[in-house]
Motif scaffolding. Structure first.
Motif, PDB file in Angstrom:
ATOM      1  N   ASN A 164      -9.034  -7.246  -0.714  1.00  0.00           N
ATOM      2  CA  ASN A 164      -7.993  -6.796  -1.644  1.00  0.00           C
ATOM      3  C   ASN A 164      -8.595  -6.188  -2.901  1.00  0.00           C
ATOM      4  O   ASN A 164      -8.099  -5.194  -3.416  1.00  0.00           O
ATOM      5  N   GLU A 200      -9.783  -2.725  -2.100  1.00  0.00           N
ATOM      6  CA  GLU A 200      -8.644  -1.811  -1.984  1.00  0.00           C
ATOM      7  C   GLU A 200      -8.117  -1.417  -3.354  1.00  0.00           C
ATOM      8  O   GLU A 200      -7.812  -0.249  -3.596  1.00  0.00           O
ATOM      9  N   ASP A 247     -10.085   1.432  -5.319  1.00  0.00           N
ATOM     10  CA  ASP A 247     -10.199   2.707  -4.605  1.00  0.00           C
ATOM     11  C   ASP A 247     -11.295   2.734  -3.547  1.00  0.00           C
ATOM     12  O   ASP A 247     -11.976   3.730  -3.356  1.00  0.00           O
ATOM     13  N   GLY A 248     -11.490   1.633  -2.861  1.00  0.00           N
ATOM     14  CA  GLY A 248     -12.377   1.620  -1.713  1.00  0.00           C
ATOM     15  C   GLY A 248     -13.800   1.183  -1.959  1.00  0.00           C
ATOM     16  O   GLY A 248     -14.595   1.160  -1.027  1.00  0.00           O
ATOM     17  N   GLU A 280     -14.806   0.173   1.735  1.00  0.00           N
ATOM     18  CA  GLU A 280     -13.878   0.300   2.855  1.00  0.00           C
ATOM     19  C   GLU A 280     -14.448   1.288   3.857  1.00  0.00           C
ATOM     20  O   GLU A 280     -14.860   2.392   3.490  1.00  0.00           O
ATOM     21  N   SER A 291     -12.553   4.724   3.995  1.00  0.00           N
ATOM     22  CA  SER A 291     -12.477   5.559   2.801  1.00  0.00           C
ATOM     23  C   SER A 291     -13.464   6.722   2.934  1.00  0.00           C
ATOM     24  O   SER A 291     -14.390   6.670   3.747  1.00  0.00           O
TER      25      SER A 291
END
Length: 112
Positions: free
Chosen positions: A8, A11, A14-15, A71, A74
C-alpha cells in the motif's frame, strides 16, 4: 509474512518506496534477532507475490541498509525488469545493448 502495508505504501508513492531493512524485518520476523540470507530470500519471494520488485534483488542482511520496493507493473518496474534482463544477457555473453559494460561500469559488479 504480510507485506500489504508495504504494498500500500508503494502504491501511494506512485510505484516506488525507499524502506529500511529494519522496517521490513518488523513485518517479516519481529521476534528474530537478525536477518539471515535465507529469510531475505523468503522476503523477496513474499514481496514478489504482492507484485513488488526489490532493488537490490539480493536483500542485505543489515537492518541499517535501505532498499527500494517498486511495483512490477509500473513504468519504473518495467524498466527495472528490462535492465535486469539486459544485465543477465550481458553476463551470459549475449549483450542486448552493445558496449553495455563500457557504458555502465557499475553493472560489472552490481547486477540487479
Amino acid at each position: 509474512m504480510d507485506f500489504t502495508v508495504i504494498a500500500n505504501a508503494v502504491e501511494v508513492d506512485d510505484g516506488v518506496k525507499r524502506v529500511s531493512m529494519r522496517f521490513i524485518k518488523k513485518y517479516a520476523a519481529p521476534g528474530r534477532a537478525r536477518l539471515s540470507p535465507e529469510l531475505c530470500e523468503k522476503i523477496t519471494a513474499a514481496l514478489d507475490t504482492q507484485g513488488l520488485i526489490t532493488v537490490p534483488r539480493t536483500l542485505p542482511t543489515s537492518e541499517n541498509e535501505f532498499i527500494f520496493v517498486i511495483e512490477k507493473d509500473s513504468p519504473l518496474g518495467q524498466a527495472v525488469k528490462f535492465a535486469t534482463i539486459g544485465a543477465q544477457l550481458d553476463k551470459a555473453g549475449l549483450p542486448l545493448i552493445p558496449h553495455f559494460r563500457d557504458n555502465f561500469p557499475a553493472a560489472k559488479t552490481h547486477y540487479l
